[in-house]
Design a protein around this motif. Sequence first.
Motif, PDB file in Angstrom:
ATOM      1  N   VAL A 106     108.068  68.524  30.257  1.00  0.00           N
ATOM      2  CA  VAL A 106     107.743  67.202  30.788  1.00  0.00           C
ATOM      3  C   VAL A 106     108.062  66.105  29.783  1.00  0.00           C
ATOM      4  O   VAL A 106     108.418  66.370  28.634  1.00  0.00           O
ATOM      5  N   GLU A 107     107.921  64.856  30.232  1.00  0.00           N
ATOM      6  CA  GLU A 107     108.109  63.713  29.350  1.00  0.00           C
ATOM      7  C   GLU A 107     107.012  63.674  28.282  1.00  0.00           C
ATOM      8  O   GLU A 107     105.859  64.047  28.538  1.00  0.00           O
ATOM      9  N   GLU A 108     107.371  63.180  27.112  1.00  0.00           N
ATOM     10  CA  GLU A 108     106.398  63.008  26.037  1.00  0.00           C
ATOM     11  C   GLU A 108     105.246  62.125  26.520  1.00  0.00           C
ATOM     12  O   GLU A 108     105.461  61.061  27.097  1.00  0.00           O
ATOM     13  N   GLY A 109     104.011  62.583  26.321  1.00  0.00           N
ATOM     14  CA  GLY A 109     102.839  61.817  26.722  1.00  0.00           C
ATOM     15  C   GLY A 109     102.311  62.153  28.105  1.00  0.00           C
ATOM     16  O   GLY A 109     101.228  61.683  28.485  1.00  0.00           O
ATOM     17  N   CYS A 110     103.043  62.943  28.875  1.00  0.00           N
ATOM     18  CA  CYS A 110     102.551  63.359  30.193  1.00  0.00           C
ATOM     19  C   CYS A 110     101.302  64.211  30.004  1.00  0.00           C
ATOM     20  O   CYS A 110     101.238  65.080  29.135  1.00  0.00           O
ATOM     21  N   ARG A 111     100.299  63.994  30.864  1.00  0.00           N
ATOM     22  CA  ARG A 111      99.000  64.658  30.700  1.00  0.00           C
ATOM     23  C   ARG A 111      98.741  65.687  31.797  1.00  0.00           C
ATOM     24  O   ARG A 111      99.202  65.537  32.933  1.00  0.00           O
ATOM     25  N   ALA A 112      97.978  66.708  31.446  1.00  0.00           N
ATOM     26  CA  ALA A 112      97.478  67.675  32.422  1.00  0.00           C
ATOM     27  C   ALA A 112      96.151  67.156  32.952  1.00  0.00           C
ATOM     28  O   ALA A 112      95.214  66.908  32.180  1.00  0.00           O
ATOM     29  N   ILE A 113      96.064  66.988  34.272  1.00  0.00           N
ATOM     30  CA  ILE A 113      94.870  66.432  34.913  1.00  0.00           C
ATOM     31  C   ILE A 113      94.353  67.447  35.933  1.00  0.00           C
ATOM     32  O   ILE A 113      95.057  67.790  36.882  1.00  0.00           O
ATOM     33  N   GLY A 114      93.114  67.902  35.745  1.00  0.00           N
ATOM     34  CA  GLY A 114      92.545  68.875  36.672  1.00  0.00           C
ATOM     35  C   GLY A 114      91.697  68.224  37.747  1.00  0.00           C
ATOM     36  O   GLY A 114      91.174  67.120  37.560  1.00  0.00           O
ATOM     37  N   PHE A 115      91.579  68.908  38.882  1.00  0.00           N
ATOM     38  CA  PHE A 115      90.594  68.492  39.885  1.00  0.00           C
ATOM     39  C   PHE A 115      89.709  69.687  40.221  1.00  0.00           C
ATOM     40  O   PHE A 115      90.158  70.827  40.231  1.00  0.00           O
ATOM     41  N   THR A 116      88.431  69.411  40.464  1.00  0.00           N
ATOM     42  CA  THR A 116      87.457  70.470  40.668  1.00  0.00           C
ATOM     43  C   THR A 116      86.375  70.004  41.633  1.00  0.00           C
ATOM     44  O   THR A 116      86.045  68.809  41.675  1.00  0.00           O
ATOM     45  N   LEU A 117      85.819  70.926  42.386  1.00  0.00           N
ATOM     46  CA  LEU A 117      84.686  70.612  43.267  1.00  0.00           C
ATOM     47  C   LEU A 117      83.387  70.562  42.483  1.00  0.00           C
ATOM     48  O   LEU A 117      82.343  70.187  43.026  1.00  0.00           O
ATOM     49  N   GLY A 118      83.425  70.949  41.213  1.00  0.00           N
ATOM     50  CA  GLY A 118      82.258  70.872  40.345  1.00  0.00           C
ATOM     51  C   GLY A 118      82.259  69.597  39.533  1.00  0.00           C
ATOM     52  O   GLY A 118      83.038  68.671  39.761  1.00  0.00           O
ATOM     53  N   SER A 119      81.376  69.560  38.552  1.00  0.00           N
ATOM     54  CA  SER A 119      81.296  68.413  37.665  1.00  0.00           C
ATOM     55  C   SER A 119      82.517  68.402  36.747  1.00  0.00           C
ATOM     56  O   SER A 119      82.821  69.412  36.113  1.00  0.00           O
ATOM     57  N   PRO A 120      83.234  67.296  36.643  1.00  0.00           N
ATOM     58  CA  PRO A 120      84.497  67.298  35.892  1.00  0.00           C
ATOM     59  C   PRO A 120      84.285  67.213  34.384  1.00  0.00           C
ATOM     60  O   PRO A 120      83.397  66.508  33.902  1.00  0.00           O
ATOM     61  N   ALA A 121      85.139  67.910  33.672  1.00  0.00           N
ATOM     62  CA  ALA A 121      85.246  67.742  32.226  1.00  0.00           C
ATOM     63  C   ALA A 121      86.152  66.546  31.949  1.00  0.00           C
ATOM     64  O   ALA A 121      86.774  66.000  32.870  1.00  0.00           O
ATOM     65  N   PRO A 122      86.261  66.119  30.687  1.00  0.00           N
ATOM     66  CA  PRO A 122      87.244  65.072  30.380  1.00  0.00           C
ATOM     67  C   PRO A 122      88.645  65.476  30.842  1.00  0.00           C
ATOM     68  O   PRO A 122      89.015  66.641  30.799  1.00  0.00           O
ATOM     69  N   SER A 123      89.417  64.493  31.310  1.00  0.00           N
ATOM     70  CA  SER A 123      90.763  64.692  31.877  1.00  0.00           C
ATOM     71  C   SER A 123      90.733  65.438  33.207  1.00  0.00           C
ATOM     72  O   SER A 123      91.703  66.089  33.588  1.00  0.00           O
ATOM     73  N   GLN A 124      89.607  65.315  33.920  1.00  0.00           N
ATOM     74  CA  GLN A 124      89.491  65.917  35.251  1.00  0.00           C
ATOM     75  C   GLN A 124      88.859  64.927  36.224  1.00  0.00           C
ATOM     76  O   GLN A 124      88.181  63.980  35.829  1.00  0.00           O
ATOM     77  N   LEU A 125      89.103  65.170  37.520  1.00  0.00           N
ATOM     78  CA  LEU A 125      88.362  64.522  38.597  1.00  0.00           C
ATOM     79  C   LEU A 125      87.508  65.582  39.269  1.00  0.00           C
ATOM     80  O   LEU A 125      87.933  66.741  39.382  1.00  0.00           O
ATOM     81  N   GLY A 126      86.305  65.196  39.707  1.00  0.00           N
ATOM     82  CA  GLY A 126      85.427  66.183  40.314  1.00  0.00           C
ATOM     83  C   GLY A 126      84.336  65.537  41.148  1.00  0.00           C
ATOM     84  O   GLY A 126      84.459  64.374  41.565  1.00  0.00           O
ATOM     85  N   VAL A 127      83.263  66.277  41.373  1.00  0.00           N
ATOM     86  CA  VAL A 127      82.193  65.837  42.262  1.00  0.00           C
ATOM     87  C   VAL A 127      80.860  65.942  41.521  1.00  0.00           C
ATOM     88  O   VAL A 127      80.533  67.001  40.966  1.00  0.00           O
TER      89      VAL A 127
END
Length: 480
Positions: A248-269
């Motif tokens: 990937v391009e330099e600086g591109c981030r891995a972003i997770g999604f979860t039905l649980g409580s999100p950790a940093p760099s994630q979206l969740g509920v």
Amino acid sequence: MGSGKVTDGQGLSFEGKHVTVAGLGVSGIPAAKVLHGLGALVTVVNDGDDERSRAQAADLEALGITVRLGDGATLPDGTELIVTTPGWQPDKPLFTAARAAGVEIWGDVELAWRLRGRDGEEPAPWLAVTGTNGKTTTVQMLASILKAGGLRTAAVGNIGVSVLDAVLGDERYDVLAVELSSYQLHWAPSLRAHSAAILNLAPDHLDWHGSMEAYAADKGRIYEGNQVACVYNVADKATEDLVREADVEEGCRAIGFTLGSPAPSQLGVVDGILVDRAFVEDRQKNAQELAEVSDVNPPAPHNIANALAAAALARAFGVPAKAVRDGLRAFTPDAHRIAHVADVDGVAYIDDSKATNTHAAEASLAAYESIVWIAGGLAKGATFDELVAKSAKHLRGVVLIGADRALIREALARHAPEVPVVDLDRTDTGAMLAAVQEAQRLAAVGDTVLLAPACASMDMFANYNKRGDAFATAVRELGA
């Protein structure tokens, strides 16, 4: 993740180039017309030679395009490029011959990517979505969120609206929400999205890809060259593994999604709220409220996951939190996707005819507590033990229809022997009314009768839409 260079096709010329288009149909015909209009010498080859193909061929030949029907195996002399429809398998003799001759093979998505910005304007970035299930819904949610953010956009790709039409049409877009199948990704080697998501991975189309590994690798192509975010499913490790493997391009981030409580760099509920801990300042400590679970229509778990993936892509593009909420509220799902048909005598009837494989059916079955399940059709090589084992606790009863219903019946006998099963030995379209009537007999007040066949429809119906329509008609007859 490594680094990769984003490329586009500005300055690409087809004038006088010998291009072979493999296959007629929804993508082959537009590709042939576009290439012809760009000055290419186009030959269309097609396996079929039926009445419909001959009519399509006549239309193309009237434009000056050469068409060869009933001969999709032979590489036309002088071919410099092949543009294929997505469904043509990689091991076709035509492609074997092309590779031996050093001829490139593109799909319609690759062609569209190469043609971006031909008018000299900055091309619209792509936010791309793939996965075994949920692609269309997620892309439509994404487009709704982007529009709520004031952006000119469209939902395109493997969704009914051609990417070629979007790229070459007169309308100008700020960003495109693009649904991509594994077939399309296989034939799109230079695609580089702004950001992309893989929603989930489960065995599907293995007859086309040859193995689960090859299927996953083609899905993973969507992350190649991403600029801002690679969005993955925290609950599906295979999607995260594909992020790790992507260039990937330099600086591109891995972003997770979860039905649980999100950790940093994630979206969740959290407590019924969709929250963002990825695109906020000091994500170690802060979270941004995006929407309520009740803003998602319908609020089934797998659909909340779809909403989180769409929100992640929109946030990667800089859309404000309010637009996520407004876009989700404005979104209306397509027919036959966990669609509530009616309540009859205290029983809800739900049409999820789009659940054409076990992974989709599993998500649908997990959305309800007590279910009378209508299932069956063409299994496409699937097995049902894992599905039944995971879903058994939700089943009050099962009604089976279709050609491969015995496979589901045997799995039920192994993993849910106490669940009553009605096996309708029918594959005619009228079987749906009988199935709904049997389901009504098995259901109690508070139950859900769920059409989530876990199978394709073509043994009984033209497509999953017709199957869902038959279910809805049968339900309405109950309430008449």
